[in-house]
Structure formats: C-alpha cells, structure tokens
Design a protein around this motif. Sequence first.
Motif, mmCIF file in Angstrom:
data_model
loop_
_atom_site.group_PDB
_atom_site.id
_atom_site.type_symbol
_atom_site.label_atom_id
_atom_site.label_comp_id
_atom_site.label_asym_id
_atom_site.label_seq_id
_atom_site.Cartn_x
_atom_site.Cartn_y
_atom_site.Cartn_z
ATOM 1 N N LEU A 44 55.392 35.861 20.442
ATOM 2 C CA LEU A 44 55.963 35.816 19.525
ATOM 3 C C LEU A 44 56.104 36.700 18.302
ATOM 4 O O LEU A 44 56.866 36.639 17.514
ATOM 5 C CB LEU A 44 54.900 34.354 18.785
ATOM 6 N N GLU A 45 55.443 37.927 17.977
ATOM 7 C CA GLU A 45 54.919 39.045 17.384
ATOM 8 C C GLU A 45 56.918 39.873 17.718
ATOM 9 O O GLU A 45 57.079 40.213 16.280
ATOM 10 C CB GLU A 45 54.121 40.203 17.746
ATOM 11 N N GLY A 51 63.504 39.426 14.036
ATOM 12 C CA GLY A 51 63.882 38.087 13.398
ATOM 13 C C GLY A 51 64.439 37.289 13.711
ATOM 14 O O GLY A 51 65.359 35.714 12.873
ATOM 15 N N ARG A 52 63.920 36.430 14.822
ATOM 16 C CA ARG A 52 64.659 35.089 15.546
ATOM 17 C C ARG A 52 63.758 34.298 15.001
ATOM 18 O O ARG A 52 63.874 32.738 15.099
ATOM 19 C CB ARG A 52 63.869 35.335 17.011
ATOM 20 N N ILE A 53 62.483 34.425 14.610
ATOM 21 C CA ILE A 53 61.748 33.376 13.866
ATOM 22 C C ILE A 53 61.120 33.679 12.855
ATOM 23 O O ILE A 53 61.213 35.184 12.628
ATOM 24 C CB ILE A 53 60.482 32.714 14.284
ATOM 25 N N ASP A 54 60.952 33.027 11.800
ATOM 26 C CA ASP A 54 60.336 33.967 10.229
ATOM 27 C C ASP A 54 58.905 33.506 10.323
ATOM 28 O O ASP A 54 58.540 34.986 9.903
ATOM 29 C CB ASP A 54 60.818 32.851 9.621
ATOM 30 N N GLU A 55 58.476 33.119 11.001
ATOM 31 C CA GLU A 55 56.538 33.301 10.914
ATOM 32 C C GLU A 55 56.048 32.534 11.919
ATOM 33 O O GLU A 55 56.378 31.995 12.269
ATOM 34 C CB GLU A 55 55.543 32.721 9.637
ATOM 35 N N TYR A 56 54.679 33.134 12.231
ATOM 36 C CA TYR A 56 53.888 32.438 13.167
ATOM 37 C C TYR A 56 52.658 32.656 13.431
ATOM 38 O O TYR A 56 52.414 33.057 12.577
ATOM 39 C CB TYR A 56 54.178 32.745 15.140
ATOM 40 N N ARG A 57 52.197 31.410 13.388
ATOM 41 C CA ARG A 57 50.895 31.694 13.374
ATOM 42 C C ARG A 57 49.872 30.832 14.707
ATOM 43 O O ARG A 57 49.887 29.949 15.354
ATOM 44 C CB ARG A 57 50.728 29.916 12.158
ATOM 45 N N VAL A 164 64.053 31.790 24.768
ATOM 46 C CA VAL A 164 64.635 32.413 23.972
ATOM 47 C C VAL A 164 65.258 33.829 23.790
ATOM 48 O O VAL A 164 64.980 34.498 22.974
ATOM 49 C CB VAL A 164 63.391 32.235 22.685
ATOM 50 N N GLU A 165 63.530 34.957 24.638
ATOM 51 C CA GLU A 165 64.095 36.447 24.796
ATOM 52 C C GLU A 165 65.610 36.566 24.938
ATOM 53 O O GLU A 165 65.753 37.890 25.036
ATOM 54 C CB GLU A 165 62.972 36.645 25.441
#
Length: 188
Positions: A44-45, A51-57, A164-165
């Motif tokens: 996820l990091e 830039g594929r995701i804006d943020e994760y938690r 996704v990767e």
Amino acid sequence: MSAGEPAPSSAVALESADLRIDCYVRSGVPAPIAEIVDGVVGRLESLCEAGRIDEYRVSGWPPETGAASAPSRGELVAAFERWADRNGCSIEPGFRRRERPTSPLGTESAAARERVRVPVVALALSADGDVTDPAALRGVVPYTERPNTADERTYTVDEWLSAVESDAADRDAPAAGPDPSLIPGGQR
C-alpha cells in the motif's frame, strides 16, 4: 495471482481520483500472519508513493459494538454488504455472519446473538475516507464476483494488489517495439 488467471473485475477498480484505502487488520495474529499483513502495508505504501492511491490508513477491526464517534464492526460490514449488493457481488466467504449460542441467563437480544467474522486483512476503498457512506465507498476486498453461480470467483487482497501493481507497471513502462523473438527468421 498466477499468469493465467484473470485480473480482478472492474467492481473494485482504481478509476477515481482522491482514492483512500482503509486497511482493516485482525489483532493478535501469529507472527507468520503478521508478516503477511506487514507485506500488504508495504505494498500500500508503494502504491501511495507511485501515486496510484492518495492515502491509506491501517487500523484494527473495531469492536462489534462501537462508540458513537466511530463505526462498529457490524456497521462496517453492513456498509460493505450494501456495496456488494449494489455491484452484484458478495463479501462472503471473507466475511461471515454466524449465530452465537444464547446465554443461559437469557439476557441477550436476538441481534446480540449474531456475530460477524471478518478476514485477517481487508481493504475498503473510498472517495473521502467515509467507508460507511454508500456514495463514497468504491469497493471492498476480498469480494466474490458472480456469487452462487458456476462462474463464481473470489478475489483476495493479494490478487487485487497484484493487479493494481501490474496495471501501474504497465502504465509506467515505456512504449516498446515489437518483440525481437517474433521477427521471422529469428533475427534479434
């Protein structure tokens, strides 16, 4: 995901901007499972850095009944089930509702006897981080496409991340010419 398997369907695709991923993990897992969860967090990091995701938690699953300030496990799973219903999917077998034995004291309500079993790790994709808002929730992984049919297919977190990767690598790869091994006469 092996080379011959299809990529996850568009039911959980990264088509929108401002995408946030909430990664829910089960607490108290054995060390080998914790290493797998750490691997998911690392992936996820990497997606965030690319830039594929804006943020994760990353957070632990909330308790079955929660405080007013945060959704309970039951509320999250109910939101996930609504997403699945809208998209012709199912969140089973990753998520399961089971009946708990009744208390010998008879003090529980019928609703309190139901227990939600959650996967070790799950992803909730949303536009603004509110995974209980049907307008914001974009997807849940794991999920099952075409449930209860001969073509039923369950997509895991690992498979979804791999797809996704792979998509990110395809987008970032320079345009390549024809494969030299396909040139007649074997010229390279």
